[in-house]
Motif scaffolding. Structure first.
Motif, PDB file in Angstrom:
ATOM      1  N   TRP A 128       0.826  -1.210   0.000  1.00  9.87           N
ATOM      2  CA  TRP A 128       0.000   0.000   0.000  1.00  9.87           C
ATOM      3  C   TRP A 128       0.860   1.261   0.000  1.00  9.87           C
ATOM      4  N   ASN A 129       1.979   1.214   0.701  1.00  6.17           N
ATOM      5  CA  ASN A 129       2.893   2.369   0.681  1.00  6.17           C
ATOM      6  C   ASN A 129       3.508   2.568  -0.697  1.00  6.17           C
ATOM      7  N   THR A 130       3.749   1.473  -1.400  1.00  4.81           N
ATOM      8  CA  THR A 130       4.298   1.565  -2.753  1.00  4.81           C
ATOM      9  C   THR A 130       3.313   2.242  -3.703  1.00  4.81           C
ATOM     10  N   TRP A 131       2.072   1.786  -3.692  1.00  5.85           N
ATOM     11  CA  TRP A 131       1.057   2.403  -4.546  1.00  5.85           C
ATOM     12  C   TRP A 131       0.819   3.865  -4.156  1.00  5.85           C
ATOM     13  N   ALA A 132       0.767   4.115  -2.839  1.00 10.10           N
ATOM     14  CA  ALA A 132       0.571   5.490  -2.373  1.00 10.10           C
ATOM     15  C   ALA A 132       1.741   6.371  -2.787  1.00 10.10           C
ATOM     16  N   GLY A 133       2.962   5.814  -2.748  1.00 13.90           N
ATOM     17  CA  GLY A 133       4.141   6.565  -3.173  1.00 13.90           C
ATOM     18  C   GLY A 133       4.073   6.940  -4.645  1.00 13.90           C
ATOM     19  N   CYS A 134       3.562   6.028  -5.482  1.00 18.11           N
ATOM     20  CA  CYS A 134       3.398   6.327  -6.910  1.00 18.11           C
ATOM     21  C   CYS A 134       2.412   7.480  -7.107  1.00 18.11           C
ATOM     22  N   CYS A 135       1.290   7.430  -6.384  1.00 20.73           N
ATOM     23  CA  CYS A 135       0.291   8.502  -6.493  1.00 20.73           C
ATOM     24  C   CYS A 135       0.881   9.830  -6.020  1.00 20.73           C
ATOM     25  N   PHE A 136       1.638   9.782  -4.932  1.00 20.64           N
ATOM     26  CA  PHE A 136       2.247  11.004  -4.408  1.00 20.64           C
ATOM     27  C   PHE A 136       3.235  11.605  -5.401  1.00 20.64           C
ATOM     28  N   LEU A 137       4.040  10.770  -6.038  1.00 19.87           N
ATOM     29  CA  LEU A 137       5.021  11.252  -7.008  1.00 19.87           C
ATOM     30  C   LEU A 137       4.345  11.921  -8.206  1.00 19.87           C
ATOM     31  N   VAL A 138       3.242  11.334  -8.680  1.00 24.16           N
ATOM     32  CA  VAL A 138       2.507  11.934  -9.791  1.00 24.16           C
ATOM     33  C   VAL A 138       1.926  13.283  -9.380  1.00 24.16           C
ATOM     34  N   THR A 139       1.319  13.334  -8.182  1.00 26.96           N
ATOM     35  CA  THR A 139       0.757  14.590  -7.680  1.00 26.96           C
ATOM     36  C   THR A 139       1.833  15.646  -7.516  1.00 26.96           C
ATOM     37  N   LEU A 140       2.966  15.242  -6.949  1.00 31.04           N
ATOM     38  CA  LEU A 140       4.073  16.176  -6.748  1.00 31.04           C
ATOM     39  C   LEU A 140       4.617  16.675  -8.080  1.00 31.04           C
ATOM     40  N   ALA A 141       4.738  15.782  -9.051  1.00 23.34           N
ATOM     41  CA  ALA A 141       5.270  16.158 -10.362  1.00 23.34           C
ATOM     42  C   ALA A 141       4.374  17.176 -11.048  1.00 23.34           C
ATOM     43  N   ILE A 142       3.056  16.973 -10.970  1.00 22.55           N
ATOM     44  CA  ILE A 142       2.125  17.928 -11.580  1.00 22.55           C
ATOM     45  C   ILE A 142       2.207  19.272 -10.864  1.00 22.55           C
ATOM     46  N   GLY A 143       2.163  19.224  -9.541  1.00 18.55           N
ATOM     47  CA  GLY A 143       2.201  20.465  -8.770  1.00 18.55           C
ATOM     48  C   GLY A 143       3.469  21.266  -8.990  1.00 18.55           C
ATOM     49  N   MET A 144       4.622  20.588  -8.967  1.00 16.29           N
ATOM     50  CA  MET A 144       5.895  21.280  -9.159  1.00 16.29           C
ATOM     51  C   MET A 144       6.029  21.804 -10.584  1.00 16.29           C
ATOM     52  N   SER A 145       5.486  21.067 -11.560  1.00 15.53           N
ATOM     53  CA  SER A 145       5.539  21.530 -12.948  1.00 15.53           C
ATOM     54  C   SER A 145       4.764  22.826 -13.116  1.00 15.53           C
ATOM     55  N   VAL A 146       3.595  22.909 -12.490  1.00 11.69           N
ATOM     56  CA  VAL A 146       2.784  24.118 -12.582  1.00 11.69           C
ATOM     57  C   VAL A 146       3.455  25.282 -11.860  1.00 11.69           C
ATOM     58  N   LEU A 147       4.015  25.016 -10.671  1.00 13.47           N
ATOM     59  CA  LEU A 147       4.624  26.082  -9.873  1.00 13.47           C
ATOM     60  C   LEU A 147       5.941  26.574 -10.453  1.00 13.47           C
ATOM     61  N   LEU A 148       6.761  25.661 -10.954  1.00  9.93           N
ATOM     62  CA  LEU A 148       8.100  26.036 -11.430  1.00  9.93           C
ATOM     63  C   LEU A 148       8.102  26.464 -12.893  1.00  9.93           C
ATOM     64  N   TRP A 149       7.394  25.727 -13.749  1.00 13.49           N
ATOM     65  CA  TRP A 149       7.395  26.041 -15.178  1.00 13.49           C
ATOM     66  C   TRP A 149       6.380  27.105 -15.541  1.00 13.49           C
ATOM     67  N   LYS A 150       5.334  27.238 -14.729  1.00 14.31           N
ATOM     68  CA  LYS A 150       4.257  28.195 -14.997  1.00 14.31           C
ATOM     69  C   LYS A 150       3.765  28.089 -16.446  1.00 14.31           C
ATOM     70  N   PRO A 151       3.292  26.937 -16.860  1.00 13.47           N
ATOM     71  CA  PRO A 151       2.841  26.772 -18.252  1.00 13.47           C
ATOM     72  C   PRO A 151       1.610  27.618 -18.541  1.00 13.47           C
ATOM     73  N   MET A 152       1.472  27.990 -19.789  1.00 12.48           N
ATOM     74  CA  MET A 152       0.281  28.711 -20.213  1.00 12.48           C
ATOM     75  C   MET A 152      -0.951  27.829 -20.091  1.00 12.48           C
ATOM     76  N   THR A 153      -2.070  28.456 -19.843  1.00 12.00           N
ATOM     77  CA  THR A 153      -3.335  27.750 -19.958  1.00 12.00           C
ATOM     78  C   THR A 153      -3.777  27.796 -21.420  1.00 12.00           C
ATOM     79  N   VAL A 154      -4.776  27.010 -21.764  1.00 10.80           N
ATOM     80  CA  VAL A 154      -5.308  27.010 -23.125  1.00 10.80           C
ATOM     81  C   VAL A 154      -5.835  28.397 -23.481  1.00 10.80           C
ATOM     82  N   THR A 155      -6.518  29.024 -22.545  1.00  9.31           N
ATOM     83  CA  THR A 155      -7.084  30.350 -22.789  1.00  9.31           C
ATOM     84  C   THR A 155      -5.996  31.359 -23.093  1.00  9.31           C
ATOM     85  N   GLU A 156      -4.912  31.342 -22.312  1.00 14.77           N
ATOM     86  CA  GLU A 156      -3.797  32.270 -22.544  1.00 14.77           C
ATOM     87  C   GLU A 156      -3.172  32.025 -23.911  1.00 14.77           C
TER      88      GLU A 156
END
Length: 225
Positions: A128-156
Motif C-alpha cells: 500500500w505504501n508503494t502504490w501510495a508513493g506512486c500517487c504522491f510522485l505523480v501529484t508532486l510532479a504535476i504540482g511542481m511543474s505548474v509552480l516552477l514552469w508556470k505553463p500557459m493555460t489554453v485560454t492564454e
C-alpha cells in the motif's frame, strides 16, 4: 491486518488527492500532463484494483496472511510490462514529462516488489505504501511543474495567438508532445476554426505555443506551414 488496513486508508486518501489534482489541471492545461496517456492510467488503476481485491479475498475468504511470492512477482511485473508496452507502442504520443513519470512509477513498483520479497516488513503495508508513493510522485510532479514552469493555460495560448495574428478565428486544436528537455510538456497547437465548428483545411496559420517556462521569448507563437 489492522496495520495494513490503516495503510490502505492512507493509499485511498492519496489516490483521491491525485484524482483531484488531475481533474483540477485537466481543463486549464488541456490535459497536458496526461495527454494520450489513457491506456497507461487505466493499467495503473486496474492493477491497483486487482491488488486491493486480492487482499480483500485473501483476508476474508482464503484466510491467508501473506500472498505467495509467485503472485507478488506476477502482478508487479505484469503492471510494469503493460505500462512499458503501451509507452513503447505509442511512443510518439508522449512528452518527455510523461516518459519520465512512467519510468519513475515503474521503478517505484519494482522497488516495492524487492522490499516485499527480501525484507521482514509487513508485505501488505509495503504494498500500500508503494502504490501510495506512486500517487504522491505523480501529484508532486504535476504540482511542481505548474509552480516552477508556470505553463500557459489554453485560454492564454489562444489569446496570444489571436493577438499576434489579429485573427479571432484561431482556437486550440490539440497538444503536440515533445521529448526535448527544453520543451518537456510539448506545445499547444492552434488553428483557424470555421463558423460551422469545423477546422480550416488550408494547412496554413497553425500556431505553436510553448508549454513550459514562463519566459517571454518562449511564450510567443511560431507559425508552421
Amino acid at each position: 491486518m489492522k496495520k495494513s488496513l490503516s495503510q490502505l486508508v492512507v493509499l485511498t486518501v492519496m489516490f483521491v488527492i491525485t484524482i483531484g489534482v488531475v481533474l483540477l489541471t485537466k481543463i486549464p492545461y488541456a490535459n497536458a500532463f496526461f495527454n494520450e496517456a489513457a491506456a497507461i492510467v487505466i493499467i495503473f488503476c486496474a492493477f491497483l484494483a486487482i491488488d486491493v481485491l486480492r487482499w480483500i479475498i485473501r483476508m476474508t475468504i482464503e484466510g491467508a496472511v501473506t500472498q505467495s511470492k509467485r503472485q507478488e512477482i506476477s502482478w508487479t511485473i505484469g503492471a510494469v510490462v503493460c505500462m512499458a508496452y503501451f509507452l513503447w507502442r505509442t511512443w510518439h504520443r508522449y512528452s518527455l514529462w510523461q516518459v519520465c513519470i512512467v519510468a519513475v512509477v515503474c521503478a517505484v513498483l519494482m522497488l516495492g516488489l524487492l522490499v516485499r520479497l527480501f525484507s521482514r516488513w509487513d508485505a501488505d503495508c509495503v504494498r500500500w505504501n508503494t502504490w501510495a508513493g506512486c500517487c504522491f510522485l505523480v501529484t508532486l510532479a504535476i504540482g511542481m511543474s505548474v509552480l516552477l514552469w508556470k505553463p500557459m493555460t489554453v485560454t492564454e495560448a489562444e489569446e496570444l495567438v489571436v493577438a499576434s495574428t489579429g485573427d479571432n478565428s484561431y482556437a486550440f486544436q490539440y497538444i503536440d508532445s515533445s521529448k526535448s528537455p527544453e520543451y518537456p510538456l510539448g506545445f499547444y497547437l492552434c488553428h483557424r476554426k470555421r463558423t460551422d465548428g469545423s477546422w480550416s483545411s488550408d494547412g496554413r496559420g497553425r500556431a505553436v505555443v510553448y508549454l513550459g517556462e514562463n519566459q517571454e521569448n518562449w511564450r510567443s507563437p511560431a507559425p508552421q506551414e
